[in-house]
Design a protein around this motif. Structure first.
Motif, PDB file in Angstrom:
ATOM      1  N   HIS A  67     -25.381   8.265 -17.760  1.00  0.00           N
ATOM      2  CA  HIS A  67     -25.798   7.722 -16.499  1.00  0.00           C
ATOM      3  C   HIS A  67     -27.147   6.858 -16.564  1.00  0.00           C
ATOM      4  N   GLN A  68     -27.392   6.208 -17.736  1.00  0.00           N
ATOM      5  CA  GLN A  68     -28.796   5.642 -17.518  1.00  0.00           C
ATOM      6  C   GLN A  68     -28.659   4.332 -18.122  1.00  0.00           C
ATOM      7  N   GLU A  69     -29.586   3.694 -18.264  1.00  0.00           N
ATOM      8  CA  GLU A  69     -29.715   2.071 -18.532  1.00  0.00           C
ATOM      9  C   GLU A  69     -29.313   2.090 -19.975  1.00  0.00           C
ATOM     10  N   TYR A  70     -28.684   0.697 -20.167  1.00  0.00           N
ATOM     11  CA  TYR A  70     -27.779   0.476 -21.477  1.00  0.00           C
ATOM     12  C   TYR A  70     -26.471   1.320 -21.968  1.00  0.00           C
ATOM     13  N   PHE A  71     -26.162   1.777 -20.611  1.00  0.00           N
ATOM     14  CA  PHE A  71     -24.683   2.181 -20.642  1.00  0.00           C
ATOM     15  C   PHE A  71     -23.712   1.586 -19.503  1.00  0.00           C
ATOM     16  N   VAL A  72     -22.309   1.641 -19.897  1.00  0.00           N
ATOM     17  CA  VAL A  72     -21.419   1.282 -18.759  1.00  0.00           C
ATOM     18  C   VAL A  72     -20.517   2.365 -18.455  1.00  0.00           C
ATOM     19  N   SER A  73     -21.018   3.511 -19.020  1.00  0.00           N
ATOM     20  CA  SER A  73     -19.787   4.645 -18.880  1.00  0.00           C
ATOM     21  C   SER A  73     -19.836   5.711 -17.778  1.00  0.00           C
ATOM     22  N   GLN A  74     -20.817   5.278 -16.864  1.00  0.00           N
ATOM     23  CA  GLN A  74     -21.142   6.223 -15.650  1.00  0.00           C
ATOM     24  C   GLN A  74     -19.638   6.856 -15.253  1.00  0.00           C
ATOM     25  N   ALA A  75     -18.648   5.961 -14.918  1.00  0.00           N
ATOM     26  CA  ALA A  75     -17.558   6.327 -14.490  1.00  0.00           C
ATOM     27  C   ALA A  75     -16.636   6.478 -15.459  1.00  0.00           C
ATOM     28  N   HIS A  76     -16.701   7.115 -16.586  1.00  0.00           N
ATOM     29  CA  HIS A  76     -15.807   7.047 -17.852  1.00  0.00           C
ATOM     30  C   HIS A  76     -14.174   7.513 -17.349  1.00  0.00           C
ATOM     31  N   LEU A  77     -13.934   8.338 -16.534  1.00  0.00           N
ATOM     32  CA  LEU A  77     -12.678   8.867 -16.197  1.00  0.00           C
ATOM     33  C   LEU A  77     -11.942   7.512 -15.395  1.00  0.00           C
ATOM     34  N   VAL A  78     -12.681   6.810 -14.624  1.00  0.00           N
ATOM     35  CA  VAL A  78     -11.839   5.567 -14.314  1.00  0.00           C
ATOM     36  C   VAL A  78     -11.640   4.780 -15.270  1.00  0.00           C
ATOM     37  N   ILE A  79     -12.524   4.500 -16.076  1.00  0.00           N
ATOM     38  CA  ILE A  79     -11.976   3.667 -17.468  1.00  0.00           C
ATOM     39  C   ILE A  79     -11.108   4.265 -18.062  1.00  0.00           C
ATOM     40  N   LEU A  80     -10.990   5.363 -18.182  1.00  0.00           N
ATOM     41  CA  LEU A  80      -9.839   6.303 -18.979  1.00  0.00           C
ATOM     42  C   LEU A  80      -8.720   6.017 -18.317  1.00  0.00           C
ATOM     43  N   ALA A  81      -8.699   5.863 -16.993  1.00  0.00           N
ATOM     44  CA  ALA A  81      -7.248   5.628 -16.026  1.00  0.00           C
ATOM     45  C   ALA A  81      -6.825   4.246 -16.391  1.00  0.00           C
ATOM     46  N   ALA A  82      -7.717   3.227 -16.672  1.00  0.00           N
ATOM     47  CA  ALA A  82      -7.240   2.078 -16.847  1.00  0.00           C
ATOM     48  C   ALA A  82      -6.821   1.922 -18.378  1.00  0.00           C
ATOM     49  N   ILE A  83      -7.534   2.590 -19.251  1.00  0.00           N
ATOM     50  CA  ILE A  83      -6.917   2.649 -20.581  1.00  0.00           C
ATOM     51  C   ILE A  83      -5.530   3.519 -20.777  1.00  0.00           C
ATOM     52  N   ALA A  84      -5.360   4.437 -19.913  1.00  0.00           N
ATOM     53  CA  ALA A  84      -3.944   5.009 -19.798  1.00  0.00           C
ATOM     54  C   ALA A  84      -2.903   4.017 -19.368  1.00  0.00           C
ATOM     55  N   GLN A  85      -3.133   3.037 -18.634  1.00  0.00           N
ATOM     56  CA  GLN A  85      -2.266   2.092 -18.255  1.00  0.00           C
ATOM     57  C   GLN A  85      -2.130   0.889 -19.186  1.00  0.00           C
ATOM     58  N   ALA A  86      -3.265   0.757 -20.138  1.00  0.00           N
ATOM     59  CA  ALA A  86      -3.255  -0.383 -20.840  1.00  0.00           C
ATOM     60  C   ALA A  86      -2.514   0.278 -22.376  1.00  0.00           C
ATOM     61  N   THR A  87      -2.332   1.401 -22.490  1.00  0.00           N
ATOM     62  CA  THR A  87      -1.712   2.163 -23.760  1.00  0.00           C
ATOM     63  C   THR A  87      -0.513   2.843 -23.569  1.00  0.00           C
ATOM     64  N   SER A  88       0.409   3.320 -24.715  1.00  0.00           N
ATOM     65  CA  SER A  88       1.467   3.916 -24.178  1.00  0.00           C
ATOM     66  C   SER A  88       1.669   5.289 -25.312  1.00  0.00           C
ATOM     67  N   THR A  89       1.037   5.523 -26.398  1.00  0.00           N
ATOM     68  CA  THR A  89       1.323   6.369 -27.097  1.00  0.00           C
ATOM     69  C   THR A  89      -0.165   7.250 -27.754  1.00  0.00           C
TER      70      THR A  89
END
Length: 358
Positions: A67-89
């Motif tokens: 949650h600091q400067e030089y990162f974009v992973s503040q909402a990491h579970l949101v991004i993982l939800a997108a990855i769940a839809q973009a992958t299958s196995t």
């Protein structure tokens, strides 16, 4: 020997050591070119990394939060939800979720939802944060660092293992017959939960006493140092009455591979050094990084043969079930990320799997 009450991840020894990627979502310039992509591009890059890892035959992709400067992973579970839809196995996980400054109820709700979206591929690694600026940002007292983690980790485990939760603690209102939903769609209606461990031997020992698997992160130094910590974890588990061999261990750290070891170290050092200066406030000593060329070092950087030798030696020392590689630290370009994934899939993964099968 007592039964382990926790939801443990499952591994098939006949498939050998699991191999995956993790990212912390760093967003820093490439030190070789000075170029910095946008936050939007960086998030899309991580989704593409997961897709490429799956195509290369890797076992898991993990994303941490910061949650600091030089990162974009503040909402990491949101991004993982997108990855769940973009992958299958490919399995999915956090690396790590900072449970100390999160509500375990919300963490479980979000992670269980991702598990349903991904057809049962989700895991949680819960940590306490090496960068403590988020305590001020999210309204917590840094003096409660240890207490916050232990209390919230305990609550997360209880939610995971109990459909109706009764609980009281110091840092949040009590739960009375709380029905926390949704539940993962499996026999135990819970998720594999790991305890993320950095340089704290006490934390590794506490994981063993609790009977939970550990996610041992490493930056540098001799592999034997981490062997000692993993031994302490297993000894504590045995003393607590658990079957220590049945509780999995993951290790993970810096990874960069090129056809020539010297080229790998010359290319990768600016990424590690400049990236750490921006995100941690201090760089990585050049002499210490160069010592990674020793096969006994935990730093998995070099040519394919050296990296394979290191991974196999580490497996012999640790007898761990999974290794996860951080290949994008410090502004590594997408072209170089793709190149690394290609080498892993074609040259490293087949041999590591072959020699670690049981």
């Amino acid at each position: 020997m007592k039964a382990n009450p926790h939801v443990l991840p499952k591994f098939d020894p006949s498939n050998g050591l699991e191999f995956g990627l993790y990212t912390l979502g760093e967003h820093v310039p490439d030190p070789h070119t000075g170029k910095q992509i946008s936050a939007q591009e960086r998030i899309k890059q991580m989704i593409e990394m997961a897709q490429l890892a799956e195509q290369a035959g890797m076992d898991i992709f993990q994303l941490g939060e910061s949650h600091q400067e030089y990162f974009v992973s503040q909402a990491h579970l949101v991004i993982l939800a997108a990855i769940a839809q973009a992958t299958s196995t490919i399995k999915l996980g956090t690396s790590a979720t900072i449970i100390s400054t999160s509500d375990p109820v919300r963490v479980f709700e979000d992670a269980a939802t991702i598990d349903l979206l991904s057809n049962g591929r989700m895991e949680i690694a819960a940590g306490r944060a090496s960068r403590t600026g988020l305590y001020d940002l999210l309204g917590y007292n840094r003096e409660d660092y240890e207490e916050l983690f232990e209390e919230k980790f305990e609550l997360l485990l209880k939610i995971n293992e109990t459909e109706r939760v009764n609980w009281s603690g110091k840092f949040r209102p009590p739960l009375k017959d709380a029905n926390i939903l949704p539940r993962p769609h499996n026999d135990k209606k819970g998720l594999p939960i790991w305890r993320a461990v950095g340089n704290s031997a006490a934390s590794a020992q506490k994981a063993g006493t609790l009977g939970v698997p550990i996610y041992q992160a490493h930056l540098g130094g001799a592999a034997s140092v981490y062997q000692s910590r993993i031994r302490q974890f297993r000894q504590a588990a045995t003393e607590a009455g658990f079957d220590a061999k049945a509780i999995p261990v993951t290790t993970g750290g810096f990874f960069y591979v090129r056809q020539n070891t010297l080229d790998a170290y010359r290319e990768y050092y600016p990424h590690i050094n400049e990236g750490m200066k921006r995100t941690n406030g201090y760089g990585f000593p050049k002499k210490a990084f160069a010592q990674g060329q020793d096969v006994r070092s935990i730093v998995n950087v070099g040519d394919p043969e050296l990296v394979i030798e290191k991974l196999l030696q580490q497996h012999e020392l640790f007898q761990h079930q999974r290794y996860v590689a951080q290949i994008d630290s410090g502004g590594v370009s997408m072209d170089n990320i793709k190149r690394t994934i290609d080498i892993i899939g074609n040259k490293i993964l087949p041999k590591v799997k072959h020699y670690t099968r049981k």
